[in-house]
Structures are given as structure tokens and as C-alpha cells.
Design an enzyme around this catalytic site. Structure first.
Site, short mmCIF file in Angstrom:
data_model
loop_
_atom_site.label_atom_id
_atom_site.label_comp_id
_atom_site.label_asym_id
_atom_site.label_seq_id
_atom_site.Cartn_x
_atom_site.Cartn_y
_atom_site.Cartn_z
CD GLU B 60 58.46 -16.57 88.87
OE1 GLU B 60 57.82 -15.88 89.69
OE2 GLU B 60 59.51 -17.16 89.16
CG HIS B 129 61.29 -26.93 91.64
ND1 HIS B 129 60.42 -26.41 92.56
CD2 HIS B 129 62.21 -25.96 91.43
CE1 HIS B 129 60.81 -25.18 92.91
NE2 HIS B 129 61.88 -24.88 92.24
C1 LIG Z 1 58.06 -18.76 91.77
C2 LIG Z 1 59.48 -19.15 91.80
N1 LIG Z 1 60.37 -18.49 91.05
C3 LIG Z 1 61.65 -18.84 91.04
C4 LIG Z 1 62.10 -19.88 91.80
C5 LIG Z 1 63.56 -20.31 91.76
N2 LIG Z 1 64.19 -19.88 93.00
C6 LIG Z 1 64.25 -20.70 94.06
S1 LIG Z 1 64.86 -19.97 95.41
C7 LIG Z 1 65.10 -18.53 94.56
C8 LIG Z 1 65.68 -17.36 95.25
C9 LIG Z 1 64.82 -16.96 96.38
O1 LIG Z 1 65.40 -15.91 97.05
P1 LIG Z 1 64.88 -15.50 98.47
O2 LIG Z 1 63.41 -15.34 98.42
O3 LIG Z 1 65.68 -14.33 98.90
O4 LIG Z 1 65.16 -16.74 99.37
P2 LIG Z 1 66.60 -17.33 99.77
O5 LIG Z 1 66.91 -18.37 98.77
O6 LIG Z 1 67.58 -16.23 99.76
O7 LIG Z 1 66.39 -17.91 101.12
C10 LIG Z 1 64.68 -18.65 93.25
C11 LIG Z 1 64.72 -17.58 92.25
C12 LIG Z 1 61.15 -20.56 92.57
N3 LIG Z 1 61.47 -21.62 93.31
N4 LIG Z 1 59.86 -20.17 92.58
#
Ligand SMILES: Cc1ncc(C[n+]2csc(CCOP(=O)(O)OP(=O)(O)O)c2C)c(N)n1
Ligand SMILES: Cc1ncc(C[n+]2csc(CCOP(=O)(O)OP(=O)(O)O)c2C)c(N)n1
Ligand SMILES: [Mg+2]
Ligand SMILES: [Mg+2]
Lengths: 346, 324, 346, 324
Positions: B60, B129
Site C-alpha cells: 500500500e 475492515h
Molecule cells: C494491508 C492489506 N492489504 C490488502 C488486504 C486484502 N487482502 C486480504 S488477504 C489478501 C491476499 C493475501 O495473500 P497472502 O499473503 O498470500 O495470503 P493468503 O490469502 O494466500 O493466505 C489481500 C490482498 C489486506 N487484508 N491487508
């Protein structure tokens, strides 16, 4: 320090049967979370299942000891369960119920339990990582022998705070471990669409940490790698472990993963650590009936969680004002009370 | 006239802006292939390609910083923050950089970017959120702040935001994406920065924005059944703030409620209350009443979540008390 | 794209004499900044001199071309000067005067000039880094052939935003360059007290960038390394360059560096890129009188900056309300006006 | 009785707390060897060692995050942000993590940390080193907010902050470090969260905090010479907010000015104005008058910098106008 695996009330996890049992419990729990959602009993749809990632949760937790602490990302049910969580209280929390770990305030993405060293799941990608630096600092200063482990996904590899945290851990020789569960996706973004540097552990090495990547298919390999990394951290050399696996289903309950093709998904789902462990056990002569019994026990245990969650109450409205500050501090004045006061001119 | 959802109105605004101006592009997490966490950009990548719907890593601070650089270099980025709750990671880039660049550099250059995001309660998404953080933005000199409450506004305010010479924070409400309206987008919108009176009544004035416009209108309908007539003002933009429209409504009536979903203390409602009191003091029969979020984090429990922010019932109930 | 070095109105910088001249100008300018402070003509004491780092500024700028853009950290006078800044307007800005680059609003830490592609100095460590990703993105999309360069110190190597930015640059093959001027210190913290990973370029390599470290003693070596890295970036392979040097004086004007010992400081100051270049020129048979003339010209040029700054006016109070938003937008209402209005009840 | 500076009072508070409680430690940039950018921790490392005065890399988000983890693990970190202007990088850790952990986790655990920092104008430090950002903190449920204006308070409020079970943001003022007072630290301080009436007068009430207490007192002295007597309230803590003391002063007088160095719009002054109006409406002769920072970034030019925030002159001048 205690033995590894304080959670194994139900049997040693250091053998493959134990690891299998834990993985099955995780898998079954997550399936029940899906059911909770379908039955409309979950609080919302922000439920992130760790199906396909069981070896990461179980393998790393097998390297942990009593007194160790950890934080997780939003996809942390499996980790907490492998660490000894009560699945009833987990499911109740996911349902937003009063009997849950956080009295229904936290939900799936904010489960925590200080008793088991769980410093909290986090809905901010990367948000829980630096807390382990602090916990490791305390362990080091108090010479408790504990490590602190941050679990996160491949998506968090692109959050700057990870590098700040790893740098501090290396600088101060902290008993801290950074575990990246690389399920290949952050929502709809495949890891190679998020970075050119897909050999994730090399980044940690460049910051002066111990770093490894391990294939998550084989839970024994994960456990062994975790033991190397965690033991070294306990000795003052912080580490990083990437565990390769595959996110079997969508990002959250409503995502059908239209951005990846069926072939890839099928291939990914064949990298099933639970099935792999079972096959290995059978291969090694394990009685299948015993494995079936493990599965059945997991099913029964996890079925009960739904009933528990369904039976549990919503938190009382008054609890809305609790815990903003510590017990004993004045609570925020409810708005309606305040408005009455203002209108009554007193 | 067409039936359009808030979500699709936003998409159409992006679509039309991108069609008209090839310097406009969208950058953020999951804005391309995925189509946005709430589906706002779905399909746009097919028409405009991956360069103009640029999917980013989960970074971000650098997303906002990249948008700043692109804006300074002459393009018009629409950076997307998936949830306004993530703005905390970007407050340095947003408030120390984007907001101050024109000023610090003596007027040499501006940062014509739009930061699109969404906030508010309504999906049991929990404490990280579900927030309403517009007060942080409103407090920062140099930032524009837009919070559309209607489908028509979602379209036109985004179009207008994309013509501003300065950084605009554009906060949608997650509970509004699915609402739909029969609208004629060809009806020219109010000037940039103007509030709109959504309903006229002579007993009290309700000043609000974003989703609470709907809550206020619902409450006003309920009140009408009981003989209480409320004027409802939808601010639409918090910076610029159209105080003239507020004043015109408040002075003849003298009873005001301001409604904001953000936490009460030091929030937008405080600014509105202070300002109205300063400028309309002699006309007020009662203090301006703030109906705002409780000073608590948002719970995942639906019951607690709902009770943490203003509801139509609370608004109506408060109005009745004000008129006793 | 134009030729390299649009700034060399006073002669080619690609030869060592030109490089020497630029370094001398930077050195002399910074000495005059010190004088401005001592004479009470600067706006405050937050003045960060780049003495000892001249080869970084001059060497990298020698690899830049017309149309390239850049951002700097708080210690950016030398970079901007090497890139062609008018030293009078710089000094006036440092004095908070109306004739300065930013009309006295920005000061030493916020000098910028769009005409020369200077997207701004920054008082936030790491704060200016991601903007170059955006500028590079625009250069790529518009196929301008320009690169964008972020200059920052070794302290910024520990800011997460650097890694987020480098990752994006690599992912998108951007014409972006990250230049770390490693003067060994971030305030009182020596680089090895801030990180275990002192081979700084390795971190960039781990993110998929081109990475090098070069000794800043020899400006020719710096220029050559910068040309390699910058040219590659122009071709779509983003890069990172660390330039080793030494911060000759305190962090800012009031810091006497009590945290480092005299021996170290003396040794550090012997790594003087200006003296080194001069010695190399003399060694190569350069006429010393010509070098003296260069020095004298720099002294005269920079002496004049102080007079210019001293003679210049403070910005008018009304300018306080300009430039919050674009020209033509209503300005914020001054508080005193507002209060009068409120008290007058209209 | 001893003559002490604000800077040394803060140092002594840290010293005494660290002596009493070995779980207290300081973590931040340049807090150890360097002794703090403003010298507050100078020398402490000699007594307590580098583990308890822990110098960090320049990594603000992780500094705050580390303090959170250490607090959860049972210690009492004092994290230092060199300038409050850098808080933008840490708003996620501060507001999404520290502030919400107790609540999200159902009361299981708190985050007893203190975030020490300093803000405000006075050193020609420019737009990114001169801000007053306390409103962002005040708007966040779960955070305490302390802004000492005097030497005595610098000591005692920091000691009290270090006994709180919840996260405390402790904002010093850069222009106050060198002020000194003859004080007796053994005089017991007011209870945590209590405001103090610094001066009593029957013509108007000035409510303020931090450096503006001095500006208000200077103004009050000037006004006294002209026959106008002001009560000056120093809030000391903005959360908790001691409204009782405000009310007691305001009701008999009915004329109120609130003074804050932060930008006017949606700032602390707005909250104070709204709250006072709500609770004391029938006692007010005039609207509460806000004297605050202009809605502009801070310039490095000393002339502009000084004029961007409330001065004693502006306060006095405003008071005179209020009493015409
Ligand atoms: C700071 C932030 N940016 C974006 C999000 C939205 N978001 C939630 S989970 C996710 C993907 C995360 O991917 P990863 O770290 O690989 O974890 P996974 O979901 O694959 O377990 C995103 C973009 C968030 N919750 N927090
Ligand atoms: C985000 C942020 N943190 C801390 C500071 C305070 N500060 C200013 S310069 C500096 C040291 C920077 O060191 P380095 O990056 O090596 O640059 P140098 O001063 O050596 O040129 C620090 C800590 C700041 N300005 N911004
Ligand atoms: Mg993932
Ligand atoms: Mg340095």
C-alpha cells in the site's frame, strides 16, 4: 523450556501418525467452517480456509515448544488448531458468538489466545509480523528460551514491514522466525505476478537471516526444516522458512477463483499433504483402519464445533463498550445516553 | 434513464474517464484480472488492458507513492486501496507527500491523483475492515475528500474528482455497492463541491453523507408518518465543504442533527457541529446533536457491528427527542 | 533522448576536469550553507551537508540525460546542483526566501524543480523513493526513454517502502534506479549498527534488480558504475547502486558527532573525492593553475549565493494561503477573518 | 524544589520509571548513544545500558510493531518516534493493532506501551517536521493521548502514562524542551486524566493544552493589563478528557475560546467546541471560538511558520473581540 508440541494431548505428533492426525483435524475443521458459512451461521463471508496448507501449520507447530509465541495472518485457523486450540471456541468465534476465543468481537481474522501464546491473527496483510520481534526481544531479555514465530502468506512478502522486522531480528540476534506459507496466490495474484524474486528465502538471506524453502507436500520435510530453522532461532540466529503449497479453494468463501484455470487447479490440488501423508503411512504398513478411525474422530470432533457455535449466544449489546480500555477504566458513554443527557440539558 | 447500481456507476465513471483521457489509469491490488474486491473494475481490463488496470503487489505505501510520482510526471492515476482501513499504512505518502507537494514546492506542481477506497460497516468484516476514517483525511490540508451516497453521485463525483488538479480521496461505502437507481446520467451534475438537499422539511435539519444519507432518509420517512418533517442534506464532498447549503437550511429551522458513521470523538460530526454552531449560533434552539459511531472498534458480531454505528432507528428516535 | 549532462553549461563533465569542477562547486556551496547558518541567515538548523559525498552526486548525475527525473533525501543539495540547479535560488530557498526554488516554503529539505526533473527532496527518510516508480511508469508508458532515480542514504535501507518500490520496479521492468549514498551513518548510527546486511546491493539483487556497490572515492568509477546501472535501467532493467563514502561532518548543523571517534573521522575525511580527483588530475599532468582557477570560480559563484539570499525578501504573509490547492481554487479562509465573521454573526 | 527543564523532567521520569520497574525500556531511533534528537534520553544509556535504551534502524512501522509485541509479552516499552510527523508511517500499527488488540481479542490482553514523540512548530523545520497531528490519535478508540505543557506535567504525566494498562500516545512540544520551572516533584500530581486550571478569571475561559497553554497565559497576562480576566484550562490529557473541569469553568462565564496548534478543520478544537456547546449550550453567550492552526501546511520560512499557528497576540486579540 518444555518439550515440543504441548498440544498433543491426543498423542505424539512427532511421528507421522500424529502429524497426520493433526492435519486431518485441520482439514476437517476447515470443511466445517465452509459448512458454517453455507448454513448462514458464520459472521460474514470473510473466511479464509487453509485447505492444502495443513503441512505448514502442523509441521511448523511440531517444532514449537511451550512458551513459544506466534502471530498469524488471516488464514490462520490451521496454525492455531495445530498449536492446540479448542475447535469449539474457534468455531464459535468464527460465528461471532460470545463463547468464542474473543467473545465474538474478533471473528475468523482476529482469533487470539494468550494461554497458547497466540498473539493474534491479523486482517492486515503483514500487520502481525513486527509483534514477533517484540515478543522475541522479551524472550531474549528474560532468557526464557522461547521463540516467536510470524506466520504469513506469500502476499505479505511484498509488504515493507517484513523487511524492517527481519532486519531488526537479524541485527539483535533474536529468537524470531518468519514463516511464509506460499500458497502461490494473494487473492487473484499468482506469486510470479507479484514479484520477480520468487525464490523467497533469498530475500531473508540478503538481510542476514537463516533462510530455507521447503516443499509443503511432505509434512515430515516441513517439520524437519522447521526444526532446523526454529532451533537455530532459539540459539540466536533468526530464520525464515518458505513453505510451498497450493491454495485449494478461493481466496475467501465467495471467491470461485475464475482467474486460474482448471488444469492448474487440479494439478495444485494433487499436491495434497494430507493425502500424501496417508499414502506414505499406508506404504509403510500402517493399518488403514486406524487411519480411518483418526478421520472419523476428526469428523466427530469437528461436527460438534458447529453445534457448539450454533447453540452459543451472540454477545450482549452491552459488551460493545467493554474492552476498549482495561477493566476498571470508565467505559465510553453510549451515544444514546449521551444524546439524552444533552437534550435534557444536564 | 437507466437502472444502474452504485458499483456499476463507479465502473462507468472509470470507463468513461479512461475513454476520454488516455492518461487516466487505475493502479492497485486486484483491480485488473480480479476486477476489484468489490467488483468495481470488473471487466475494464478487457477493454483497457493490463497497463491501464495495473495489478500491484500488496504494498500500500508504495502504491500511493507510485501514484504520486505518476501524477507528478503528468498522468492521472486512480490508486485503489481495497479498504480504507489500510490507509494507516499510507498516511505518510498521502498526508506528508501528496497533500503537501504543491505547497512545499511553492506551487510548482500538483498531484492530480484520486485515491479510491471504500469504508464503513455492513459485512461483519471486523475491526480492521469496517472503519470510517474520513476524519483523518478531512483534517489534512491539501486533500479533497469525496463520499458519494447515491448512484448518480458515484458516477458524477468520480468524473469530477478525475478533473481536479489536486489529490482527491474518494471513499465509497461497502454497503452501497448493490443499491440501484433509475437515473439519467446526462442530467448535468451540481457543481463540484456542492451539497444537495435530498428532502425538505421544516422541523429539523439532518446533515450527513455517504450511507448515512439513506439512513437519514429512512428515518425522515418514518418521522413524516409521525408528523415530523426533516430536511436532509447530503454533503457529497467534505472538502470542499458547501457550508452555504447548510446555512440556508439551518437558519430558518434552528434544529440540527449531524450524522456520521465515524467514531464520535474528534470526527467529522465534531467539525460540522462546531462550524454550524459558529456560523448559525443565534438561530439554534438547541445544540447541534451529533449522531455518530460509538467510540469503539467495530466487532465481527453482526449484532454489535450494527449497534456500533448510526441506524435509521437511532436517527429517528433522536429526532423525536429533539422535537419534544 | 538528449545527451548526458544537460547541466554542463560550464564545460563537459564527462572528462575528469568537468567532474572535478562540479564536485568543487558542490563542496563550496555546502561550505557556504554552513556560513549562511552561522550568519543566522538560514531558516533553522536542519541543514544537512553533503561534504564528502560529492562524487555520488556528480558521478550519478553525469549518467543522466535531459528528461530524466529524480527525487532526493534531505541531504540533496549536491545532487541538485550537479544536475544543474541555480545555486542562488537554492541558497535563497535554504534561507526561506521568496526568491528560492519553492518561494521559501520548502527550505533545504524540500527543494524541487520541475524544469530540471527534480521531483523533490524529502524530509521523510525513504519518503521520496516510490515516486520514482510512478515517474518511471510514465516514462515507460509514454516511451520517453527517460529514467527516474531515487537518491537516498544508508539509513533508508531500513525503510520498508524501499523494498516495495524496488519490487515493483523489477516486476514491471521499469526504467528506475535506486541510488544509496552510503555515508556510513544515519544520524549517530553507523551502518553496521543498523543492519547485519551491510553488502547493501545484495538486497536489491534478491529483489531481482541489477545491483552494484562502488567506492565513492573515485568519481570516475562512480560515473562508470552509474552509467552501467542507468543505461541498463533505460533498457528496462531497473538497478540499484550503493556508493560508499563518509559523512565528513555532523548529521545536521548542530551535531558535532560525539558518537564517533576522532581517528575514525580523520580516516573518513581522508576519503575525499574532491582531493582525490585533484590529485589524479595533477598526477596526469593537469596544470594546477587551471584547477585553482576552477576553485576560485566556484568560490566566487558560491559567495554570491549568500549575498543573493541575504538580499532576498521573506515571502509575504499572504503567500501562506497560496498553493494549498491549485491556482483558481478558493484559498483557505484566514483564521482571523473567520473569527471576525463569527463574532460579527455573519 | 529544583529548577528543571521540560527536557530534563522527561528524562527524569524515564529514569525513575526505569529504576523502579525493570520491564520499562526505551526503543527508537537515536535514543541510546545519541541521546535522542532533542536530548531527552541523553546519558540514560550509561546508567541502563544499550538493551534498555535500544537504538533501532530507521523503521518506524516496525518500531511501533515491536513495542506492541513486547508489551503483549509482558514488558513496558517506551517507543520513541523522533517527530510526530512520522506517525503516518505507523498509523496501521498504532491504530489497527495497538488500539484494537484488547477489544478485538475480547479483553484477553492489553498493550501497555507508551509512544513518546514530539510535534509542533518553532524550529523552521518545514512541512514534514512541524505538524500537530493529535487529532488523528484522539479520533481513534483505544488510545490514550497525553500532551504535557509544563515541566511538572512532563514528569508526572509520563510517570502516570507508564502505569496505564493501555497504549498511550505522549506528545511533547519541540518548542518547550528548554523551558524551565522551579518545581517540587514530590508534590503529588493531580489524578490521571484531570485537567488543571492554570489561571482564574471571570470574563472568558480559554481551554487549551501543550505549548498553547503558555501562549494562552501570555495572552491572559496582556489582557489582564486591559481589564480582561481569563480562566485558562490546561487539559493535560486529551484522552481521558476531563470535561468536568471545563464545564465548571464554562457555566458561570459563558464565553469560551478553545486553542489548539493543529489545523482548524476536523481538529481537536472542533471536538472541544462541539462538546462544550452540547453540554453547556444554555450558558453560552457566544459560540465557542476556535483558535487553531490555519488549514495550511507549515512553511520553513520563519515568518510564515509563526503566522500559521496561534500566537499570544492572536489569542489576546480574539479575546478582546469576544468581549466587545
Ligand atoms: C494491508 C492489506 N492489504 C490488502 C488486504 C486484502 N487482502 C486480504 S488477504 C489478501 C491476499 C493475501 O495473500 P497472502 O499473503 O498470500 O495470503 P493468503 O490469502 O494466500 O493466505 C489481500 C490482498 C489486506 N487484508 N491487508
Ligand atoms: C521517517 C523518518 N525517520 C527519521 C527521520 C529523522 N532522520 C532524519 S535524517 C536521519 C538519518 C538518515 O540517515 P541516512 O538515510 O543514512 O541519510 P544521511 O543523513 O546519512 O544522508 C534520520 C533518522 C526522518 N527524517 N524521517
Ligand atoms: Mg498466498
Ligand atoms: Mg547516511
Amino acid at each position: 523450556m518444555g518439550e515440543r508440541n504441548p498440544q498433543t494431548a491426543t498423542g505424539s505428533n512427532t511421528d507421522l501418525v500424529g502429524l497426520y492426525r493433526q492435519m486431518r483435524r485441520v482439514r476437517t475443521f476447515e470443511e466445517r467452517v465452509g459448512e458454517l458459512f453455507v448454513r448462514g451461521l458464520s459472521a460474514g463471508s470473510m473466511l479464509h480456509l487453509s485447505i492444502g496448507e495443513e503441512s505448514a501449520a502442523v509441521g511448523v507447530c511440531a517444532a514449537m515448544k511451550d512458551g513459544d509465541t506466534f502471530t498469524t495472518h488471516h488464514r490462520g485457523h490451521g496454525i492455531f488448531l495445530a498449536r492446540g486450540a479448542d475447535p469449539d471456541r474457534m468455531m464459535a468465534e468464527i460465528g461471532g458468538k460470545e463463547t468464542g476465543y474473543c467473545r465474538g468481537k474478533g471473528g475468523s481474522m482476529h482469533i487470539a489466545d494468550m494461554g497458547l501464546g497466540h498473539l493474534g491473527a491479523n486482517a492486515i496483510v503483514g500487520g502481525g509480523i513486527p509483534a514477533v520481534v517484540g515478543a522475541a526481544l522479551v524472550a531474549q531479555q528474560r532468557k526464557t528460551g522461547a521463540v516467536s514465530i510470524a506466520f504469513f502468506g506469500d502476499g505479505a512478502m511484498q509488504q515493507g514491514i517484513l523487511y524492517e522486522s527481519m532486519n531488526m531480528a537479524a541485527l539483535w540476534d533474536l529468537p524470531a522466525v518468519f514463516v511464509c506459507i506460499n500458497n502461490q496466490y494473494g487473492m487473484g495474484t499468482r506469486i510470479d505476478q507479484a514479484t520477480r524474486a520468487t525464490a523467497l528465502h533469498e530475500r531473508a538471506v540478503a538481510f542476514g537471516l537463516n533462510g530455507e524453502t521447503v516443499d509443503g507436500l511432505d509434512v515430515v520435510a516441513v517439520r524437519d526444516a522447521a526444526e532446523r530453522i526454529v532451533d537455530a532461532a532459539r540459539g540466536g540466529t533468526p530464520g525464515f522458512l518458505a513453505i510451498d503449497c497450493y491454495r485449494f479453494f478461493g481466496h475467501a468463501r465467495k471467491d470461485k477463483s475464475p482467474y486460474r484455470d482448471a488444469d492448474e487447479e487440479e494439478a495444485g490440488r494433487r499436491k495434497d499433504p494430507v493425502a500424501f501423508a496417508r499414502a506414505a503411512l499406508v506404504e509403510a504398513g500402517q493399518d488403514e483402519a486406524e487411519l480411518d478411525a483418526i478421520d472419523a474422530a476428526a469428523a466427530a470432533e469437528m461436527d460438534a464445533t458447529i453445534d457448539f457455535a450454533a447453540r452459543s449466544e451472540e454477545p450482549p449489546l452491552s459488551s460493545m463498550f467493554h474492552d476498549v480500555f482495561a477493566v476498571g477504566e470508565p467505559e465510553p458513554e453510549p451515544l444514546a445516553v449521551r444524546i439524552d443527557r444533552v437534550l435534557a440539558r444536564n | 434513464m437507466a437502472e444502474l447500481t452504485y458499483r456499476d456507476a463507479l465502473k462507468k465513471a472509470l470507463h468513461d474517464a479512461m475513454t476520454e483521457d488516455e492518461d487516466v489509469f487505475v493502479i492497485g491490488e486486484e483491480v485488473g484480472r480480479y476486477g476489484g474486491a468489490y467488483g468495481v473494475t470488473k471487466g475494464l481490463i478487457d477493454e483497457f488492458g493490463a497497463e491501464r488496470l495495473r495489478d500491484t503487489p500488496i504494498s500500500e505505501p508504495a502504491i500511493v507513492g507510485t501514484a504520486i510520482g505518476a501524477a507528478m510526471a503528468g498522468m492521472r492515476p486512480v490508486a485503489e486501496l481495497m479498504y480504507v482501513d489500510f490507509i494507516g499504512m499510507t498516511m505518510d505518502q498521502l498526508c506528508n507527500q501528496a497533500a503537501k507537494i504543491r505547497y512545499m514546492f511553492g506551487g510548482q506542481i500538483g498531484v492530480p491523483m484520486v485515491l479510491r477506497t471504500q469504508g464503513g460497516t455492513g459485512r461483519s468484516a471486523g475491526a480492521q475492515h469496517s472503519q470510517s476514517l474520513e476524519a483523518w483525511v478531512m483534517h489534512t490540508p491539501g486533500l479533497r475528500l469525496v463520499m458519494p451516497g447515491t448512484v448518480y453521485d458515484a458516477y458524477h463525483l468520480l468524473r469530477q474528482a478525475l478533473r481536479q488538479p489536486d489529490p482527491v480521496v474518494f471513499i465509497e461505502h461497502k454497503a452501497l455497492y448493490a443499491i440501484s437507481e433509475e437515473i439519467d446520467l446526462d442530467v448535468p451534475p451540481p457543481d463540484w463541491g456542492r451539497a444537495v438537499v435530498r428532502r425538505t422539511g421544516s422541523d429539523l435539519v439532518i446533515v450527513t453523507y455517504s450511507r448515512q444519507v439513506h439512513h437519514a432518509l429512512q428515518a425522515a420517512d418514518a418521522l413524516a408518518g409521525q408528523g415530523i418533517e426533516a430536511t436532509v442534506i447530503d454533503l457529497r464532498t467534505l472538502n470542499p465543504l458547501d457550508f452555504g447549503t447548510i446555512r440556508d437550511a439551518v437558519e430558518p429551522i434552528g434544529r440540527v442533527m449531524v450524522v456520521s458513521e465515524g467514531p464520535l470523538t474528534a470526527g467529522v460530526a465534531a467539525e460540522l457541529s462546531a462550524r454550524i454552531t459558529e456560523e448559525c449560533f443565534d438561530f439554534l434552539h438547541d445544540p447541534v446533536i451529533r449522531v455518530a459511531g460509538e467510540d469503539v472498534p467495530i466487532s465481527v458480531s453482526t449484532a454489535l457491528e450494527t449497534a456500533s454505528v448510526p441506524t435509521p432507528d437511532l436517527i429517528a428516535e433522536t429526532a423525536r427527542k429533539m422535537l419534544v
